[in-house]
Design an enzyme around this catalytic site. Structure first.
Site, mmCIF file in Angstrom:
data_model
loop_
_atom_site.group_PDB
_atom_site.id
_atom_site.type_symbol
_atom_site.label_atom_id
_atom_site.label_comp_id
_atom_site.label_asym_id
_atom_site.label_seq_id
_atom_site.Cartn_x
_atom_site.Cartn_y
_atom_site.Cartn_z
ATOM 1 N N CYS A 70 -53.835 43.563 -43.466
ATOM 2 C CA CYS A 70 -52.570 43.060 -44.006
ATOM 3 C C CYS A 70 -52.757 41.550 -44.128
ATOM 4 C CB CYS A 70 -51.373 43.480 -43.160
ATOM 5 S SG CYS A 70 -51.326 42.884 -41.470
HETATM 6 O O1 LIG Z 1 -49.346 40.166 -42.407
HETATM 7 C C1 LIG Z 1 -48.457 40.968 -42.527
HETATM 8 C C2 LIG Z 1 -47.775 41.557 -41.356
HETATM 9 O O2 LIG Z 1 -48.363 41.152 -40.138
HETATM 10 C C3 LIG Z 1 -47.994 41.399 -43.867
HETATM 11 O O3 LIG Z 1 -49.063 41.525 -44.761
HETATM 12 C C4 LIG Z 1 -47.027 40.401 -44.448
HETATM 13 O O4 LIG Z 1 -45.824 40.496 -43.769
HETATM 14 P P1 LIG Z 1 -44.625 39.474 -44.107
HETATM 15 O O5 LIG Z 1 -45.070 38.101 -43.699
HETATM 16 O O6 LIG Z 1 -43.476 39.982 -43.277
HETATM 17 O O7 LIG Z 1 -44.362 39.571 -45.599
#
Ligand SMILES: O=C(CO)[C@H](O)COP(=O)(O)O
Length: 152
Positions: A70
């Protein structure tokens, strides 16, 4: 080894790159892509669904391990860890990647596409699949505390 790759929208580029590496790796018997993919109707599927899906597949014996991405690696790790019996961690350095197996018997490694360069991510993924947990090691009794707590 049967290995899942998965990501949310913020990690899809690295997921696809590691997918290609794993498909060319003789140590891997099966690579299972759980998305997201750009052609998906739910390309913007939030990271918890990806992490939970990967954890459930490992819990159900459909895969041995997962590498998930992510933005930071944190969200998919938290999500996978919600599945009882799953040990998932974000790691962006070689020593932590090694210890995630040898100390912690993690089934899930996560990384952040916004955190680490793609060549380092590729190297760490390659290293990670080369480690095997030793159930006779001193670390095993510590991991067992976690399993006993969760009852699985
Ligand atoms: O990094 C993330 C969650 O840990 C995700 O890809 C992005 O999350 P967000 O910052 O809440 O959009």
């Amino acid at each position: 080894m049967r290995i899942i790759v998965g990501a949310d929208e913020a990690g899809v580029d690295y997921k696809d790159r590691i997918l290609a590496d794993l498909e060319a790796d003789d140590r891997i018997t099966e690579v299972i892509d759980i998305g997201v993919n750009r052609a998906d109707a739910d390309f913007t599927r939030p990271y918890p669904y990806v992490g939970i899906a990967a954890g459930e597949m490992i819990r159900d014996g459909k895969a041995d391990r997962a590498i998930l991405f992510c933005g930071t690696g944190i969200g998919v790790a938290i999500a996978a860890n919600k599945v009882p019996g799953i040990r998932a961690t974000a790691a962006h350095d070689s020593f932590s990647v090694e210890r995630s197996i040898l100390s912690n018997d993690c089934q899930v490694l996560t990384m952040g596409q916004r955190v680490v360069g793609v060549e380092l991510a590729r190297r760490l993924a390659k290293e990670w699949v080369g480690y095997a947990f030793d159930p006779s090691s001193a670390s095993a009794e510590k991991v067992k505390v976690l399993s006993d707590f969760e009852g699985c």
